[in-house]
Design an enzyme around this catalytic site. Structure first.
Site, PDB file in Angstrom:
ATOM      1  N   HIS A  28      13.453   6.869 -28.229  1.00 52.50           N
ATOM      2  CA  HIS A  28      14.079   8.154 -28.150  1.00 52.50           C
ATOM      3  C   HIS A  28      15.611   8.279 -27.889  1.00 52.50           C
ATOM      4  CE1 HIS A  28      14.295  12.263 -27.403  1.00 52.50           C
ATOM      5  NE2 HIS A  28      14.884  12.005 -26.487  1.00 52.50           N
TER       6      HIS A  28
ATOM      7  N   ARG B 201      11.552   7.844 -36.583  1.00 54.57           N
ATOM      8  CA  ARG B 201      12.745   7.254 -35.597  1.00 54.57           C
ATOM      9  C   ARG B 201      12.617   5.856 -35.452  1.00 54.57           C
ATOM     10  NH1 ARG B 201      11.480   7.003 -30.361  1.00 54.57           N
ATOM     11  NH2 ARG B 201      10.406   8.902 -29.949  1.00 54.57           N
TER      12      ARG B 201
ATOM     13  N   TYR C 108       4.162   3.894 -25.489  1.00 59.11           N
ATOM     14  CA  TYR C 108       3.655   5.047 -26.305  1.00 59.11           C
ATOM     15  C   TYR C 108       3.454   4.749 -27.964  1.00 59.11           C
ATOM     16  CZ  TYR C 108       8.213   6.766 -27.243  1.00 59.11           C
ATOM     17  OH  TYR C 108       9.779   6.863 -27.598  1.00 59.11           O
TER      18      TYR C 108
END
Ligand SMILES: Cc1ncc(C[n+]2csc(CCOP(=O)(O)OP(=O)(O)O)c2C)c(N)n1
Ligand SMILES: [Mg+2]
Length: 311
Positions: A232, A228, A241
């Site tokens: 998100h 990805r 992260y």
């Protein structure tokens, strides 16, 4: 395939612009996963086979026949949004005439529903196939295992496509997935394959004959290794992260330039044709956006129905 991947990318990019302009409350992206999506859906017969997509499957729903304008109506929650009339979050694709079945918000609930539809095809003696999708984290839930088992017992015409994009929001794959996802199919008695999800032709090969329905046979699991590229969602700060260098390394494997290089190598595409296709798509998306932006929002009373039958 190239057109479908690029169209999805441009519609997705447009959604982020609308979000930053304050016109779209929430965006969830397909960027990086277009090859996995187009490769898997390419053999499907729209309106005959069934798709149970998950929220990133923009490239699939565009391929099957939802228009850029319809997608952007949904992103902006407009009254004409074909998925839900602006009632659902974006990414809850739905088109009765295209056999695209809307997902509920809990991750993974689509799998048992998809096997139920596959059972219906079998009971009726029809050769339809069901394609059901999710991310790698959806395979941690019970629904996925129940559906895999049920599909194995009844030898159902269903393709499980797991788009393993390495993260479940902030949770990396190693903290989410034990062993191999593809390898789990063996335990349920049917084939499972791991494919390079950045290679549209590799995914197409894995799905061919299954998602087209012409190959017959029972269930298949495809684990497409992908990534990805965006956060998100528009509400996620991925700097918390993952390293920027990791994203840049994956960008080098971006499935769209990669497929373009291949098409150029075999003499199907050149720089001029590539630019012409992109310009055509950009114009199409700009017009779709303009028209969707002008469309009216829902009326407040639209929120009251249809909730119960008869309203
Ligand atoms: C049952 C359930 N738990 C948690 C959530 C919140 N949630 C939405 S998307 C998501 C991540 C899913 O990750 P993955 O399946 O890998 O798909 P990806 O978003 O990476 O494509 C989570 C935890 C949810 N919608 N449903
Ligand atoms: Mg994931």
């Amino acid at each position: 395939m190239h057109y479908s991947m690029l169209l999805a990318r441009r519609v997705d990019e447009r959604s982020w612009i609308l979000n930053r302009q304050g016109k779209a409350p929430f965006v969830i992206s397909c960027q990086g996963q277009e090859a996995a999506q187009v490769g898997a859906v390419y053999g499907m017969r729209p309106g005959y086979d069934y798709l149970y997509p998950y929220y990133r499957d923009l490239a699939m729903t565009l391929f099957l026949g939802q228009s850029p304008r319809e997608q952007l109506l949904s992103v902006m929650g407009k009254r004409e949004d074909p998925n839900s009339g602006g009632r659902q979050m974006p990414g809850h694709f739905s088109a009765r005439e295209l056999n695209i079945v809307t997902a509920s918000a809990p991750v993974g609930v689509q799998y048992p529903q998809a096997t139920g539809t596959a059972l219906a095809f079998k009971v009726r003696g029809e050769d339809g196939v069901v394609l059901v999708c999710g991310g790698e984290a959806s395979t941690s839930g019970g629904d996925w295992h129940e559906a895999m088992n049920f599909a194995g017992i009844h030898d159902l015409p269903v393709v499980f496509l797991v788009q393993n994009n390495a993260y479940a929001i902030s949770v990396p794959e190693k903290a989410q997935v034990a062993g191999s996802i593809a390898g789990r199919a063996q335990g349920y008695g049917f084939p499972g394959v791991e494919v390079d999800g950045m290679d549209v032709l590799a995914v197409y090969e894995a799905a061919r004959g299954r998602s087209s329905g012409r190959g017959g046979g029972g269930p298949t699991l495809i684990e497409a290794k992908t990534y990805r590229i965006t956060a998100h969602s528009s509400d996620d700060d991925d700097r918390r992260y993952r390293e920027r260098e990791e994203i840049e390394a994956w960008r080098l494997k971006d499935p769209i330039p990669r497929f373009e290089r291949y098409l150029e190598e075999i003499g199907v595409l050149d720089a001029e044709a590539r630019e012409e296709v992109d310009a055509r798509i950009r114009a199409e998306v700009a017009e779709a956006s303009r028209s969707a932006e002008e469309a009216p929002p829902p009326e407040p009373e639209d929120a009251l129905g249809p909730v119960y039958a008869g309203r």
